[in-house]
Enzyme design. Structure first.
Site, mmCIF file in Angstrom:
data_model
loop_
_atom_site.group_PDB
_atom_site.id
_atom_site.type_symbol
_atom_site.label_atom_id
_atom_site.label_comp_id
_atom_site.label_asym_id
_atom_site.label_seq_id
_atom_site.Cartn_x
_atom_site.Cartn_y
_atom_site.Cartn_z
ATOM 1 N N ARG A 38 39.994 25.144 48.013
ATOM 2 C CA ARG A 38 40.464 26.774 47.669
ATOM 3 C C ARG A 38 40.260 27.599 48.939
ATOM 4 N NH1 ARG A 38 39.162 30.273 43.014
ATOM 5 N NH2 ARG A 38 38.035 32.096 43.535
ATOM 6 N N LEU A 63 42.967 35.753 43.415
ATOM 7 C CA LEU A 63 42.448 34.465 42.967
ATOM 8 C C LEU A 63 41.246 34.824 41.878
ATOM 9 C CD1 LEU A 63 41.972 32.550 46.166
ATOM 10 C CD2 LEU A 63 43.418 31.736 44.300
ATOM 11 N N SER A 64 41.208 34.099 40.593
ATOM 12 C CA SER A 64 40.309 34.069 39.699
ATOM 13 C C SER A 64 39.125 33.351 40.152
ATOM 14 C CB SER A 64 40.736 33.550 38.088
ATOM 15 O OG SER A 64 41.668 34.568 38.055
ATOM 16 N N ALA A 65 37.817 33.406 39.455
ATOM 17 C CA ALA A 65 36.709 32.590 39.877
ATOM 18 C C ALA A 65 36.944 31.186 39.495
ATOM 19 C CB ALA A 65 35.577 33.424 39.072
ATOM 20 N N TYR A 69 39.251 29.016 36.370
ATOM 21 C CA TYR A 69 40.153 28.174 36.687
ATOM 22 C C TYR A 69 39.988 26.683 36.194
ATOM 23 C CZ TYR A 69 42.947 30.842 39.774
ATOM 24 O OH TYR A 69 43.582 31.879 40.605
#
Length: 357
Positions: A38, A63-65, A69
């Protein structure tokens, strides 16, 4: 959105935390998360935040947490050979993980509103293919990204087996999203503050299940042209692989299978990254004393606390000693096999995807 699990020290540590909290539940999803670091999708100077369970945004890059995801990957129920559409594909982090599961005969498309983010995603994808040690361990479905608003997809576009939308979907756009899905397919999207899994069970029948309460920025409404109508966006074509590409896939697959059989015959286990020992958390026992008219808590160390401190100190010294040892570079057995083949150098370069290591 995020903060559901503890921060990790590195990518593997983060994945351990997501597994422990039951956000990652299947081996296939775990392998994809471990293969893609990540932190590689963060800008320089922001990587320290990569392994926290938090969303990250810088300009148009988002970016989502990790917990989001994880739930998305599990809810999509990905299989090799499926077609996938990522609506709001962003950095390409999710699409690249999906590509590791779809394999070379899947379809992996993404549409992103911002052209600078698409360029960023393409750079990160190229870096993964050329530099990541994980690339040779998987058969990969390379994502293809286009710039555009996902609410302007051309009406004659093909349908997909799996779809994810990374922005909040208004209720009046729900049917628009559903039409993009094949019968038997799965759509995952945030709608009315719920991450929702929708399965298309028939031509006009659907099953929905709420997965997680979420908060997403809403989809950007399309702008209109001079005719008062939004321009349509074409998705990438579903091209058939050429013979040269197929030959590379099957040669690499054959060599990879040969290496695995060879290692099994010799009793050599597949090398897994070493697990970091987690520190035991010291818990204080409080006793209470009166100071004037107030009852004040006072920490009281137990013998167990003192022993725990000594153990943690010993582990830190051991880890520090191991860190000073020169680290062996990971062995890429597939590349070694390819480079030993009696082939022209140009063909070897093609079989290794022109990777330099």
């Amino acid at each position: 959105m995020g903060g559901a699990v503890s921060a990790g020290e590195d990518n593997d540590d983060l994945i351990d935390n997501l597994k422990e909290a039951q956000y990652i539940r299947t081996e296939r999803v775990e392998q994809a998360f471990r293969a893609i670091d990540r932190g590689d999708y963060y800008l320089e100077g922001y990587r320290d935040n990569a392994y926290k369970d938090l969303a990250w945004k810088h300009g148009n890059i988002h970016l989502s947490a990790p917990c989001i995801y994880s739930e998305v990957m599990e809810a999509l129920k990905l299989q090799p050979g499926l077609s996938f559409l990522n609506l709001g594909s962003g950095t390409g982090y999710l699409s690249t993980m999906v590509g590791l599961i779809l394999g070379p005969f899947g379809i992996n498309h993404g549409i992103e509103l911002h052209s600078d983010v698409v360029e960023y995603a393409k750079e990160k994808l190229e870096s993964f293919i050329k530099n990541s040690d994980s690339f040779d361990k998987f058969e990969f479905c390379e994502p293809a990204f286009v710039v555009g608003n996902c609410l302007q997809i051309a009406s004659d576009s093909h349908q997909y087996d799996r779809i994810y939308c990374g922005a909040g979907v208004q209720k009046d756009h729900e049917n628009y999203m559903k039409i993009l899905l094949k019968v038997g397919g799965i759509l995952v999207m945030p709608i009315e503050d719920q991450l929702t899994q929708i399965m298309r069970t028939g031509q006009n029948t659907w099953e929905s299940k709420n997965i997680l309460a979420v908060s997403f920025a809403p989809l950007v409404q399309p702008s209109k042209n001079d005719n008062g109508k939004p321009d349509s966006v074409g998705l990438p074509p579903c091209a058939v692989r050429n013979l040269q590409d197929l030959a590379r896939i099957y040669i690499r697959r054959t060599l990879r299978n040969f290496i695995n059989d060879e290692m099994q015959a010799k009793g050599i286990p597949q090398r897994a990254p070493p697990k970091r020992k987690r520190k035991r958390v010291k818990q204080r026992i409080n006793t209470y004393v009166f100071v004037g008219n107030q009852l004040i808590p006072q920490p009281l160390d137990s013998e167990e606390d003192e022993k725990m401190e000594e153990d943690n100190k010993e582990e830190e010294e051991k880890d520090h000693g191991e860190a000073l040892k020169p680290e062996e570079p990971p062995q890429n057995l597939l590349r070694e096999k390819i480079m030993k083949l009696p082939l022209p150098e140009s063909l070897k370069a093609y079989l290794t995807y022109f990777r330099e290591k």
